[in-house]
Design a protein around this motif. Structure first.
Motif, PDB file in Angstrom:
ATOM      1  N   GLY A   1       8.509 -11.899   4.094  1.00 26.48           N
ATOM      2  CA  GLY A   1       9.165 -10.733   3.525  1.00 26.48           C
ATOM      3  C   GLY A   1       8.436  -9.450   3.852  1.00 26.48           C
ATOM      4  O   GLY A   1       7.381  -9.440   4.493  1.00 26.48           O
ATOM      5  N   VAL A   2       9.024  -8.338   3.431  1.00 24.97           N
ATOM      6  CA  VAL A   2       8.440  -7.016   3.655  1.00 24.97           C
ATOM      7  C   VAL A   2       7.323  -6.787   2.642  1.00 24.97           C
ATOM      8  O   VAL A   2       7.530  -6.946   1.432  1.00 24.97           O
ATOM      9  CB  VAL A   2       9.507  -5.919   3.536  1.00 24.97           C
ATOM     10  CG1 VAL A   2       8.867  -4.537   3.667  1.00 24.97           C
ATOM     11  CG2 VAL A   2      10.584  -6.101   4.598  1.00 24.97           C
ATOM     12  N   LEU A   3       6.140  -6.394   3.126  1.00 25.30           N
ATOM     13  CA  LEU A   3       4.986  -6.118   2.281  1.00 25.30           C
ATOM     14  C   LEU A   3       4.763  -4.610   2.267  1.00 25.30           C
ATOM     15  O   LEU A   3       4.289  -4.033   3.242  1.00 25.30           O
ATOM     16  CB  LEU A   3       3.748  -6.835   2.812  1.00 25.30           C
ATOM     17  CG  LEU A   3       2.456  -6.646   2.011  1.00 25.30           C
ATOM     18  CD1 LEU A   3       2.556  -7.352   0.664  1.00 25.30           C
ATOM     19  CD2 LEU A   3       1.260  -7.166   2.797  1.00 25.30           C
ATOM     20  N   LYS A   4       5.107  -3.975   1.156  1.00 29.21           N
ATOM     21  CA  LYS A   4       5.013  -2.522   1.041  1.00 29.21           C
ATOM     22  C   LYS A   4       3.709  -2.151   0.333  1.00 29.21           C
ATOM     23  O   LYS A   4       3.508  -2.493  -0.828  1.00 29.21           O
ATOM     24  CB  LYS A   4       6.212  -1.977   0.264  1.00 29.21           C
ATOM     25  CG  LYS A   4       6.317  -0.456   0.280  1.00 29.21           C
ATOM     26  CD  LYS A   4       7.592   0.005  -0.406  1.00 29.21           C
ATOM     27  CE  LYS A   4       7.678   1.524  -0.401  1.00 29.21           C
ATOM     28  NZ  LYS A   4       8.895   1.994  -1.124  1.00 29.21           N
ATOM     29  N   VAL A   5       2.824  -1.446   1.056  1.00 28.40           N
ATOM     30  CA  VAL A   5       1.483  -1.126   0.544  1.00 28.40           C
ATOM     31  C   VAL A   5       1.210   0.358   0.739  1.00 28.40           C
ATOM     32  O   VAL A   5       1.576   0.942   1.757  1.00 28.40           O
ATOM     33  CB  VAL A   5       0.403  -1.955   1.269  1.00 28.40           C
ATOM     34  CG1 VAL A   5      -0.967  -1.673   0.667  1.00 28.40           C
ATOM     35  CG2 VAL A   5       0.709  -3.440   1.198  1.00 28.40           C
ATOM     36  N   SER A   6       0.546   0.969  -0.244  1.00 27.25           N
ATOM     37  CA  SER A   6       0.130   2.367  -0.159  1.00 27.25           C
ATOM     38  C   SER A   6      -1.385   2.448  -0.110  1.00 27.25           C
ATOM     39  O   SER A   6      -2.088   1.690  -0.782  1.00 27.25           O
ATOM     40  CB  SER A   6       0.643   3.143  -1.380  1.00 27.25           C
ATOM     41  OG  SER A   6       0.064   4.440  -1.428  1.00 27.25           O
ATOM     42  N   MET A   7      -1.906   3.375   0.700  1.00 24.50           N
ATOM     43  CA  MET A   7      -3.355   3.604   0.791  1.00 24.50           C
ATOM     44  C   MET A   7      -3.583   5.003   1.341  1.00 24.50           C
ATOM     45  O   MET A   7      -2.688   5.605   1.933  1.00 24.50           O
ATOM     46  CB  MET A   7      -4.016   2.557   1.683  1.00 24.50           C
ATOM     47  CG  MET A   7      -3.591   2.626   3.136  1.00 24.50           C
ATOM     48  SD  MET A   7      -3.900   1.106   4.064  1.00 24.50           S
ATOM     49  CE  MET A   7      -2.517   0.091   3.547  1.00 24.50           C
ATOM     50  N   SER A   8      -4.781   5.531   1.168  1.00 26.86           N
ATOM     51  CA  SER A   8      -5.088   6.854   1.703  1.00 26.86           C
ATOM     52  C   SER A   8      -5.190   6.781   3.228  1.00 26.86           C
ATOM     53  O   SER A   8      -5.496   5.731   3.798  1.00 26.86           O
ATOM     54  CB  SER A   8      -6.395   7.389   1.118  1.00 26.86           C
ATOM     55  OG  SER A   8      -7.495   6.624   1.576  1.00 26.86           O
ATOM     56  N   LEU A   9      -4.926   7.904   3.866  1.00 28.49           N
ATOM     57  CA  LEU A   9      -4.861   7.929   5.328  1.00 28.49           C
ATOM     58  C   LEU A   9      -6.174   7.507   5.976  1.00 28.49           C
ATOM     59  O   LEU A   9      -6.207   6.583   6.790  1.00 28.49           O
ATOM     60  CB  LEU A   9      -4.475   9.334   5.791  1.00 28.49           C
ATOM     61  CG  LEU A   9      -4.461   9.566   7.304  1.00 28.49           C
ATOM     62  CD1 LEU A   9      -3.446   8.658   7.982  1.00 28.49           C
ATOM     63  CD2 LEU A   9      -4.162  11.031   7.621  1.00 28.49           C
ATOM     64  N   MET A  10      -7.260   8.155   5.617  1.00 27.77           N
ATOM     65  CA  MET A  10      -8.536   7.912   6.304  1.00 27.77           C
ATOM     66  C   MET A  10      -9.046   6.497   6.014  1.00 27.77           C
ATOM     67  O   MET A  10      -9.485   5.779   6.917  1.00 27.77           O
ATOM     68  CB  MET A  10      -9.562   8.950   5.875  1.00 27.77           C
ATOM     69  CG  MET A  10     -10.741   9.108   6.809  1.00 27.77           C
ATOM     70  SD  MET A  10     -11.624  10.639   6.439  1.00 27.77           S
ATOM     71  CE  MET A  10     -12.956  10.538   7.622  1.00 27.77           C
ATOM     72  N   PHE A  11      -8.987   6.093   4.745  1.00 31.61           N
ATOM     73  CA  PHE A  11      -9.457   4.758   4.386  1.00 31.61           C
ATOM     74  C   PHE A  11      -8.592   3.697   5.050  1.00 31.61           C
ATOM     75  O   PHE A  11      -9.086   2.681   5.544  1.00 31.61           O
ATOM     76  CB  PHE A  11      -9.433   4.588   2.864  1.00 31.61           C
ATOM     77  CG  PHE A  11     -10.098   3.329   2.379  1.00 31.61           C
ATOM     78  CD1 PHE A  11     -11.462   3.287   2.199  1.00 31.61           C
ATOM     79  CD2 PHE A  11      -9.357   2.191   2.112  1.00 31.61           C
ATOM     80  CE1 PHE A  11     -12.095   2.131   1.757  1.00 31.61           C
ATOM     81  CE2 PHE A  11      -9.966   1.028   1.680  1.00 31.61           C
ATOM     82  CZ  PHE A  11     -11.342   0.999   1.500  1.00 31.61           C
ATOM     83  N   GLY A  12      -7.291   3.913   5.065  1.00 33.01           N
ATOM     84  CA  GLY A  12      -6.391   2.961   5.693  1.00 33.01           C
ATOM     85  C   GLY A  12      -6.647   2.811   7.185  1.00 33.01           C
ATOM     86  O   GLY A  12      -6.681   1.691   7.706  1.00 33.01           O
TER      87      GLY A  12
END
Length: 309
Positions: A92-103
């Motif tokens: 399935g689709v795994l929707k994750v949020s994170m900060s730009l630099m850390f990601g």
């Protein structure tokens, strides 16, 4: 007998406060969620929500019904998820949020190995510097620090978020090195203005002996993003106070140097945030375990600890 879809649409709508937010969480249309809830109300013979153009509020009967079924619904979903996991690989689709630099530096590099292990999962990752509402916005997980733990959301600490002082060797050349955080005030400061409060963030630093001291940088340059602060420091524009993970690649390459190395500020833990464990789909569970195991194997918690100097 009432259907699981109707019950789940009701519970998610109650948690999120809107049919649209519940629809994002359930991968349905708002019309489908509204229809499921209306069918549930019709079958029960009672109104569960007071509806308006702006807000969805539970009636007294709705409050009682939510309290009565929520725990049972979670148990049923957990049983279904367990049976589905037994049948095959997480998908399935795994929707994750994170900060730009850390990601970019620490999470995105994990994606090739993760997808090779779980080919049925599709990544939908959003990299920006805002705190998301996991349930209302339909995210499976988020990585960051300082999130408010809304009902139904839990956190798993990955590493400390320690703030340290850094500058480029070119900027420091010919300048007197400060011996403690107070001495940072004599240098040019690259500081951060919070997008949420509009204020410049100031830190109190501590050392291994437990002493504390204010670190007040001059507001020579004010920015609103850690990546921009690092870039400004790399350009030799001054000293900045930034989380170790953001500065670590540049410290290891020698492009930045740490000042007052026995002092740091504690911004709390970097954590994985996700829905209650009893509701965790297999795709989210394997992602959480994969990231946590990588952090252990790479000793990132130790590498991010500004307290180690």
């Amino acid at each position: 007998m009432e259907t699981l879809a109707n019950l789940e649409s009701f519970v998610r709508s109650a948690e999120a406060g809107s049919f649209s937010a519940a629809a994002r969480r359930l991968a349905l249309t708002p019309a489908a969620v509204s229809r499921n809830v209306a069918m549930l109300e019709r079958n029960l013979g009672t109104r569960l929500f007071q509806r308006s153009t702006r807000k969805l509020m539970l009636t007294e009967a709705g409050e009682r019904f939510l309290h009565a079924i929520r725990g049972n619904l979670e148990g049923l979903q957990a049983a279904i998820a367990g049976a589905a996991t037994d049948r095959g690989e997480p998908a399935g689709v795994l929707k994750v949020s994170m900060s730009l630099m850390f990601g970019l530096d620490y999470i995105l590099p994990l994606l090739p190995a993760f997808l090779a292990r779980y080919p049925g999962i599709r990544a939908d990752w959003q990299l920006d510097n805002r705190q998301v509402d996991l349930i209302a916005e339909g995210f499976d997980a988020a990585i960051g620090g300082g999130f408010d733990l809304a009902p139904g959301v839990v956190s798993r600490a990955l590493a400390p978020a320690h703030i340290i002082a850094v500058a480029s060797p070119a900027y420091l050349q010919g300048r007197r090195m400060p011996i403690d955080p107070v001495g940072l005030a004599a240098l040019d400061g690259i500081v951060m203005r919070s997008a949420r409060t509009g204020r410049v963030r100031h830190w109190t630093m501590r050392n291994a002996a437990g002493e504390e001291m204010a670190a007040t940088l001059p507001e020579t340059i004010v920015l609103n993003d850690p990546a921009a602060m690092c870039r400004a420091a790399l350009l030799g524009l001054g000293v900045t106070l930034i989380a170790v993970p953001d500065a670590l690649p540049y410290l290891e390459s020698g492009a930045l140097m740490r000042l007052v190395p026995h002092w740091y500020a504690d911004a709390g833990p970097i954590s994985l945030y996700y829905a209650s464990r009893t509701l965790l789909p297999s795709k989210t569970r394997v992602f959480v375990d994969f990231v946590a195991e990588t952090f252990r194997r790479e000793r990132l918690a130790e590498r991010f600890a500004g307290s180690l100097g």
